[in-house]
Every structure is written in structure tokens, then in C-alpha cells.
Motif scaffolding. Structure first.
Motif, PDB file in Angstrom:
ATOM      1  N   ASP A   1      77.148  49.312  75.218  1.00 48.38           N
ATOM      2  CA  ASP A   1      76.344  49.427  75.465  1.00 48.38           C
ATOM      3  C   ASP A   1      75.373  49.225  73.442  1.00 48.38           C
ATOM      4  N   VAL A   2      75.691  49.436  72.403  1.00 49.72           N
ATOM      5  CA  VAL A   2      75.404  49.199  70.996  1.00 49.72           C
ATOM      6  C   VAL A   2      76.709  48.523  70.419  1.00 49.72           C
ATOM      7  N   CYS A   3      77.943  47.856  70.912  1.00 47.88           N
ATOM      8  CA  CYS A   3      78.821  47.384  70.970  1.00 47.88           C
ATOM      9  C   CYS A   3      78.437  45.933  69.755  1.00 47.88           C
ATOM     10  N   GLY A   4      77.071  45.418  69.657  1.00 43.94           N
ATOM     11  CA  GLY A   4      76.802  44.345  68.504  1.00 43.94           C
ATOM     12  C   GLY A   4      77.294  45.134  67.099  1.00 43.94           C
ATOM     13  N   ALA A   5      76.601  46.585  66.895  1.00 42.34           N
ATOM     14  CA  ALA A   5      76.148  47.018  66.077  1.00 42.34           C
ATOM     15  C   ALA A   5      77.132  47.195  65.491  1.00 42.34           C
ATOM     16  N   PRO A   6      78.535  47.708  64.962  1.00 42.45           N
ATOM     17  CA  PRO A   6      79.964  47.810  64.457  1.00 42.45           C
ATOM     18  C   PRO A   6      80.487  46.619  64.119  1.00 42.45           C
ATOM     19  N   ALA A   7      80.150  45.597  64.988  1.00 41.96           N
ATOM     20  CA  ALA A   7      80.408  44.064  64.981  1.00 41.96           C
ATOM     21  C   ALA A   7      80.315  43.126  63.432  1.00 41.96           C
ATOM     22  N   LEU A   8      78.146  43.980  63.687  1.00 41.89           N
ATOM     23  CA  LEU A   8      77.708  42.772  62.492  1.00 41.89           C
ATOM     24  C   LEU A   8      78.220  43.042  61.362  1.00 41.89           C
ATOM     25  N   VAL A   9      77.830  45.156  61.230  1.00 42.12           N
ATOM     26  CA  VAL A   9      78.433  46.098  59.936  1.00 42.12           C
ATOM     27  C   VAL A   9      79.614  45.309  59.369  1.00 42.12           C
ATOM     28  N   ASP A  10      80.609  45.552  60.227  1.00 46.06           N
ATOM     29  CA  ASP A  10      81.574  44.320  59.947  1.00 46.06           C
ATOM     30  C   ASP A  10      81.750  43.352  59.311  1.00 46.06           C
ATOM     31  N   ARG A  11      80.784  42.871  59.544  1.00 46.16           N
ATOM     32  CA  ARG A  11      80.790  41.290  58.748  1.00 46.16           C
ATOM     33  C   ARG A  11      80.019  40.866  57.808  1.00 46.16           C
ATOM     34  N   VAL A  12      79.141  41.915  57.236  1.00 50.61           N
ATOM     35  CA  VAL A  12      77.800  41.964  56.741  1.00 50.61           C
ATOM     36  C   VAL A  12      78.898  42.609  55.282  1.00 50.61           C
ATOM     37  N   VAL A  13      79.265  43.789  55.783  1.00 54.51           N
ATOM     38  CA  VAL A  13      80.080  44.432  54.226  1.00 54.51           C
ATOM     39  C   VAL A  13      81.579  43.586  54.164  1.00 54.51           C
ATOM     40  N   ARG A  14      81.799  43.190  54.686  1.00 53.20           N
ATOM     41  CA  ARG A  14      83.394  42.702  54.392  1.00 53.20           C
ATOM     42  C   ARG A  14      82.180  41.298  53.081  1.00 53.20           C
ATOM     43  N   GLN A  15      81.278  40.811  53.002  1.00 50.09           N
ATOM     44  CA  GLN A  15      80.225  39.718  52.007  1.00 50.09           C
ATOM     45  C   GLN A  15      80.321  40.922  50.641  1.00 50.09           C
ATOM     46  N   TYR A  16      80.635  41.621  50.477  1.00 49.99           N
ATOM     47  CA  TYR A  16      80.089  42.380  49.209  1.00 49.99           C
ATOM     48  C   TYR A  16      81.402  43.504  49.208  1.00 49.99           C
ATOM     49  N   ARG A  17      81.265  43.529  47.918  1.00 57.82           N
ATOM     50  CA  ARG A  17      83.045  43.532  47.554  1.00 57.82           C
ATOM     51  C   ARG A  17      83.039  45.399  46.660  1.00 57.82           C
ATOM     52  N   ASP A  18      83.533  46.281  47.884  1.00 60.53           N
ATOM     53  CA  ASP A  18      83.242  47.760  47.445  1.00 60.53           C
ATOM     54  C   ASP A  18      81.443  48.526  47.578  1.00 60.53           C
ATOM     55  N   PRO A  19      81.554  48.101  48.737  1.00 62.04           N
ATOM     56  CA  PRO A  19      79.319  48.498  48.457  1.00 62.04           C
ATOM     57  C   PRO A  19      78.937  49.871  49.616  1.00 62.04           C
ATOM     58  N   SER A  20      78.162  50.457  49.069  1.00 66.02           N
ATOM     59  CA  SER A  20      77.703  51.774  49.548  1.00 66.02           C
ATOM     60  C   SER A  20      76.655  51.112  51.323  1.00 66.02           C
ATOM     61  N   VAL A  21      77.254  51.794  51.837  1.00 61.08           N
ATOM     62  CA  VAL A  21      76.549  52.300  53.881  1.00 61.08           C
ATOM     63  C   VAL A  21      76.150  52.521  53.940  1.00 61.08           C
ATOM     64  N   VAL A  22      74.722  53.406  53.892  1.00 57.01           N
ATOM     65  CA  VAL A  22      73.940  54.502  54.697  1.00 57.01           C
ATOM     66  C   VAL A  22      73.633  53.902  55.751  1.00 57.01           C
ATOM     67  N   VAL A  23      73.587  54.979  56.696  1.00 53.21           N
ATOM     68  CA  VAL A  23      73.180  54.340  58.150  1.00 53.21           C
ATOM     69  C   VAL A  23      71.912  55.709  58.504  1.00 53.21           C
ATOM     70  N   LEU A  24      70.741  55.048  58.912  1.00 49.76           N
ATOM     71  CA  LEU A  24      69.732  56.328  59.358  1.00 49.76           C
ATOM     72  C   LEU A  24      70.141  56.700  60.818  1.00 49.76           C
ATOM     73  N   GLY A  25      70.244  57.997  61.070  1.00 54.31           N
ATOM     74  CA  GLY A  25      70.628  57.675  62.784  1.00 54.31           C
ATOM     75  C   GLY A  25      72.433  57.989  62.592  1.00 54.31           C
ATOM     76  N   GLY A  26      72.638  58.868  61.589  1.00 55.08           N
ATOM     77  CA  GLY A  26      74.415  58.664  61.519  1.00 55.08           C
ATOM     78  C   GLY A  26      75.442  58.739  62.660  1.00 55.08           C
ATOM     79  N   ALA A  27      74.702  59.667  63.745  1.00 55.49           N
ATOM     80  CA  ALA A  27      75.168  60.311  64.117  1.00 55.49           C
ATOM     81  C   ALA A  27      75.095  60.233  65.640  1.00 55.49           C
ATOM     82  N   GLY A  28      74.138  58.995  66.250  1.00 54.45           N
ATOM     83  CA  GLY A  28      74.463  58.713  67.745  1.00 54.45           C
ATOM     84  C   GLY A  28      75.385  57.929  67.676  1.00 54.45           C
ATOM     85  N   LYS A  29      75.113  57.005  69.103  1.00 55.60           N
ATOM     86  CA  LYS A  29      76.248  55.687  69.550  1.00 55.60           C
ATOM     87  C   LYS A  29      76.669  54.653  68.850  1.00 55.60           C
TER      88      LYS A  29
END
Length: 337
Positions: free
Chosen positions: A167-195
Motif C-alpha cells: 500500500d505504501v511501497c512507493g514511499a521508500p523507493a523514492l526516498v532512496d532515490r532522492v537521498v542518493r542525490q545528496y552527500r551525507d544528507p539529513s532526512v526528517v520524516v513527519l509521521g515517522g511511526a506510520g507505515k
């Protein structure tokens, strides 16, 4: 083209694609490039279920009745208030001779496209559902088009668990893609305890990011702390822009996984100049996001998580398999439902 995207199923208004249509033809007879699924379980998206539950004050019978009314009226599960739907699992009943989908009769599958564009009939009045959970036992039929996306359910996961992940599989794949465009990035997730939030944290950490999470309660903070997916966890109402900015600090990437409206401005304030905001909530107002960023003179890139990245289903399932803490969070959520 008409059959491949489902134009032949649109009843009104003419000329739009199935997702934008008000009403679809959900008849079970399939065209040459369509696939019919015998429905076993629906998964209502979080924003849609929350809206229905709040409207009916948690009355399961009334929630069930409205879901049935929506499907009967529209020929699909397309919440007219939130504009969102969910997805489903079932068994392939018939495959048209021109269908390009990699499935065969008897396969147990999950549809990886939204219920807002999937022709759907319910034939059991949802008698096995009490209306008190996002996952809905159901009997009926659903139709997939030539350009739909579908995944065969993995043998090593319970169907309810696989459905929750897909149901939510698009989220982690896109996060992975975006994170890899940065060098040592910081990531904050609003609603981090959900699916989607927990999977996004796991994906960000795997890709080498420093991770933060904003949650709404002490219970969510404790659960996420036990999972160990975030380097920092703070409690704040995601609708309170000032509180979110104070709790999150400036980050290279902000991911919004909250199923309530009004979280756009806090996400923008939590993002450093030149950073990226990824909206994975169907409760997002994209007008509020765009105009809010303009009004704040915020130089940020804003992405709509559209639910599809090549290989997204396999990526999410692999995260679940290799990150026991994520699996425990999902299992607790399913048990709570």
C-alpha cells in the motif's frame, strides 16, 4: 491506447482517464487486454479511512455503509472528500489474450495501482468487516488494464502484511532515490511511526542519511525509539508549522507521511534552502504547498510521491525482510486493526 489505460470503462464524464472519472463501468466481463481479479481484501488508504472514521465518529456500521455506497455509486473506491482510495489483494480469475501483465489464472496478487482508478464490484456487502480498520475483508471483482501494475504476493509473508507494505511501497523507493542525490544528507520524516514513515526512515538510513522523525504522541515516540530507525525523535503536531520547524531544524530532505491536512508549511520550514520536500500524504493540499513556499521565499524542490518507482514493490518487501524493526511495527499495526 483506449483499452490499455481503461478509457472504455469510463461512464462519466466522457474524455477523462479512469482516475479522474466520476463513475466507472465495473462489469466483470473483460476486454482483450484486461485482467479480472476475485477480490479478497481491500486496504483503504490512511487519509480516506481517517476522514470516514471522523465523519461517522468511529461508528463501524456507518463507515461500512458509506464505503459500500461509494463503490456502488462510482464503480470504484474513490473517496469524494479526500480524492483517495487504497489498493487490494485477490486471485486472478481471467486474463485477456492481449494483456501484457505478468500474471496467470490462480495467481494471488496485489494491485499496485489506486482503487480510485480500479473498476470494483462488491458482492458480499462487506459482511466480514466491522468498519473499524483500514483492511477490509471483501468479496467481489476488480479489473486491471494493460497499463496497470500488479505484483504476485510473496510466499513468505502473510497476505495482510504484504498488503500493508504494498500500500505504501512507493514511499521508500523514492526516498532512496532522492537521498542518493545528496552527500551525507539529513532526512526528517513527519509521521515517522506510520507505515510509509517507518519504511521511509529505513530507506533513508540504508542509503546513508542521518534520520529524524516527528511523531504526534509519546506512544509513537516510544515505539519508534524501540525500533531504532531514527537518530532523533521529537513530538510535535505536524499541523503546527512553528513547532515542527523548532523540533526538526533545517534538513536536506523532508518527507511528509501524515494522514491529516495542514502539514505543508511545517514541512517547508523544516527544509533547508536547496533541499527537497517529498509529499506522501493524500491529505496534502498542493496549492497550500506551492503558495506557502512562495510566501516563505523558500528555495526548495517539492515532489509529489506518485506511488510508482520502478522496482518499488520489491524494494519495500526487501526492507521489511531485512529490517526486523520495521516488520515489528507493521505487525503491531495490523494486530491493532
Amino acid at each position: 491506447m483506449a483499452g490499455s489505460v481503461g478509457l472504455n470503462r469510463v461512464l462519466e464524464p466522457a474524455g477523462v482517464l479512469p482516475q479522474a472519472a466520476w463513475r466507472l463501468d465495473a462489469s466483470p466481463q473483460i476486454g482483450p487486454d484486461e485482467v479480472r481479479i476475485r477480490v479478497q481484501r481491500l486496504n483503504l488508504d490512511a487519509a480516506s479511512y481517517r476522514q470516514l472514521a471522523e465523519k461517522h465518529a468511529g461508528d463501524g456500521e456507518n463507515i461500512r455503509a458509506e464505503v459500500l455506497e461509494i463503490v456502488e455509486t462510482r464503480g470504484k473506491m474513490h473517496n469524494p472528500v479526500t480524492g483517495s482510495g487504497g489498493m487490494l489483494i485477490g486471485v486472478v480469475e481471467e486474463v485477456g489474450p492481449e494483456s501484457p501483465l505478468p500474471v496467470k489464472v490462480g495467481d494471488r496478487v496485489a494491485t499496485l495501482v489506486s482503487l480510485t482508478l480500479t473498476p470494483l464490484r462488491i458482492t458480499d456487502d462487506l459482511q466480514g468487516w466491522d468498519g473499524l480498520s483500514e483492511q477490509v475483508p471483501a468479496d467481489g471483482t476488480a479489473i486491471l488494464f494493460g497499463r496497470s501494475i500488479v505484483g504476485v504476493l510473496p510466499d513468505d509473508l502473510p497476505p495482510e502484511l504484504a498488503l500493508a507494505v504494498y500500500d505504501v511501497c512507493g514511499a521508500p523507493a523514492l526516498v532512496d532515490r532522492v537521498v542518493r542525490q545528496y552527500r551525507d544528507p539529513s532526512v526528517v520524516v513527519l509521521g515517522g511511526a506510520g507505515k510509509s514513515g517507518s519504511l521511509s526512515l529505513a530507506a533513508a538510513r540504508r542509503a546513508g542519511a542521518r534520520t529524524k522523525a516527528i511523531v504526534v504522541s509519546e506512544a509513537e515516540r516510544d515505539a519508534l525509539s524501540e525500533a531504532g530507525l531514527a537518530d532523533e525523535i521529537a513530538i510535535a503536531d505536524a499541523r503546527d508549522a512553528v513547532a515542527v520547524a523548532a523540533a526538526a531544524g533545517p534538513n536536506d530532505i523532508t518527507v511528509v507521511c501524515v494522514d491529516v491536512p495542514g502539514c505543508e508549511h511545517g514541512a517547508i520550514l523544516a527544509t533547508a534552502p536547496g533541499g527537497t520536500v517529498i509529499f506522501f500524504s493524500m491529505a496534502t493540499s498542493f496549492a497550500a504547498a506551492a503558495l506557502g513556499a512562495e510566501g516563505l521565499a523558500a528555495d526548495v524542490t517539492m515532489l509529489v510521491g506518485n506511488g510508482y518507482v520502478p522496482g518499488h514493490a520489491e524494494f519495500a518487501v526487501d526492507l521489511l525482510r531485512t529490517t526486523p524493526a520495521v516488520r515489528r511495527l507493521f505487525e503491531k499495526r495490523i494486530a491493532g486493526d
